[in-house]
Design an enzyme around this catalytic site. Structure first.
Site, PDB file in Angstrom:
ATOM      1  N   THR A 117       0.820  -1.213   0.000  1.00 22.80           N
ATOM      2  CA  THR A 117       0.000   0.000   0.000  1.00 22.80           C
ATOM      3  C   THR A 117       0.852   1.260   0.000  1.00 22.80           C
ATOM      4  OG1 THR A 117      -1.475   1.300   1.411  1.00 22.80           O
ATOM      5  CG2 THR A 117      -0.109  -0.286   2.524  1.00 22.80           C
ATOM      6  N   TYR A 141      -1.713  -0.164  10.176  1.00 21.16           N
ATOM      7  CA  TYR A 141      -1.975  -0.795   8.875  1.00 21.16           C
ATOM      8  C   TYR A 141      -0.736  -0.677   7.978  1.00 21.16           C
ATOM      9  CZ  TYR A 141      -3.559  -1.199   4.060  1.00 21.16           C
ATOM     10  OH  TYR A 141      -3.659  -1.546   2.743  1.00 21.16           O
TER      11      TYR A 141
END
Ligand code: UDP
Length: 337
Positions: A117, A141
């Site tokens: 990501t 995350y």
């Protein structure tokens, strides 16, 4: 020659499974269906329900199906959730990847494609962001994904596993044929919220922050159509099979749209003038996130087909309308039962 796709029943995973099957690949899927849907899979892709971190399950599937490559999507993806439950994110993203890699090494699988990501960059100093930019994630995350990237890198050096790390920017849209799309209840992504507003499921959309030093005061994002992203995975697999070196690649189009421009695009394609409310900044938001795409374009045989915000919005809207019709149909059936 079978490809194992973990998380293949999820949003990006299922689009990739369809792209692989359409390209003539043999695909098997492991998914625990915590956020995925078995109905999203083509019939030719068998589903094993379970965790990607279950080494016995993974080892058995690899042996039984002669798996030669793994594409690993399974994981948790909601930034604010990761703030509330960091250990859950380190379990689902970091530890699961560790177990999956262990099973892959034991079984001799030596090609691995990993879903990462743009959140690994944190607040970028330079936009568009190149892959060599410093990685300073701002959320568990982002950190959990970065830790998995580092592990993959080390495992690859020790055991000769060739790999591609794909760092996704803002993934949006849906299958152009509206077979699959984002169906997660309570999704927080901008385009999803906007199409929910356009279909009357929300009274309004909030714009989080209109005082950023950007062209219209709202944040800027690089949206990539989910079907183009799926094709990037297919292209990464071909690249590795052709002997390509391990590499990390940004996945975006290299073009930024503001939150307000994105909402306008949904208003235009839907023809519905839903309410837009200016709201305070959302904590932790990055002002501007746009990919430097020169490396992916030079490395993979990949030409985006849907590099257009209105097309992305139109496909997201068509899918949302289909979902809504299905839900209304189910509601009617339940009421008459
Ligand atoms: N956003 C917004 N209203 C919403 C949802 C998102 O203004 O209802 C903004 C959000 O603050 C951010 C951008 O849209 O600036 C993209 O947010 P999203 O959650 O889609 O993805 P992120 O880039 O945060 O991963």
């Amino acid at each position: 020659m079978t490809v194992l796709v973990t998380g293949g029943a999820g949003y990006i995973g299922s689009h990739t499974v369809h792209a692989l099957v359409e390209a003539g690949e043999h695909v098997v899927v492991i998914d625990n269906l915590s956020t995925g849907f078995s109905a999203f899979l083509p019939e030719s892709a068998p589903l094993f329900i379970g965790d990607a971190g279950d080494e016995n399950l993974v080892g058995g599937v690899i042996r039984q199906h002669d798996v030669e490559s793994i594409i690993h999507f399974a994981g948790s993806v909601v930034v604010p959730d990761s703030m509330r439950d960091p250990l859950g994110y380190y379990r689902n993203n970091t530890m699961t990847t560790r177990s999956l890699l262990n099973a892959a090494v034991k079984a001799g699988v030596n090609r691995f494609i990993f879903s990462s990501t743009a959140a690994v960059y944190g607040n970028p100093e330079q936009v568009p962001v190149p892959e060599h930019a410093p990685t300073r994630p701002l959320s568990p995350y982002g950190t959990s994904k970065l830790m998995a990237e580092i592990m993959l890198h080390d495992v690859a050096s020790a055991y000769g596993m060739s790999h591609v790390v794909l760092r996704y920017f803002n993934v949006a849209g849906a299958d152009p044929l509206a077979r699959i799309g984002l169906a997660t209840v309570g999704a927080t992504h901008l385009l999803k919220i906007a199409v929910e507003a356009a279909t009357g499921q929300r009274a309004k959309i909030d714009v989080f922050g209109t005082d950023y030093p950007t062209r219209d005061g709202s944040c800027i994002r690089d949206f990539i159509h989910v079907s183009d992203l799926a094709q990037a995975h297919r292209a990464a697999l071909s690249y590795l099979r052709d002997g390509g070196d391990s590499v990390t690649l940004n996945c975006g189009y290299g073009r930024g749209y503001s939150v307000l421009e994105t909402i306008e695009a949904v208003r235009r394609v839907s023809g519905r003038n839903f309410a837009v409310q200016y709201a305070p900044r959302r904590p932790g938001d990055i002002m501007m996130m746009v990919a430097d795409t020169s490396r992916i374009r030079a490395t993979l045989d990949w030409t985006p087909q849907y590099d257009d915000l209105e097309t992305i919005a139109r496909h997201a809207l068509a899918w949302e309308e289909k979902l809504l019709q299905e839900r209304r149909g189910e509601g009617r059936q339940a009421a008459s039962a």
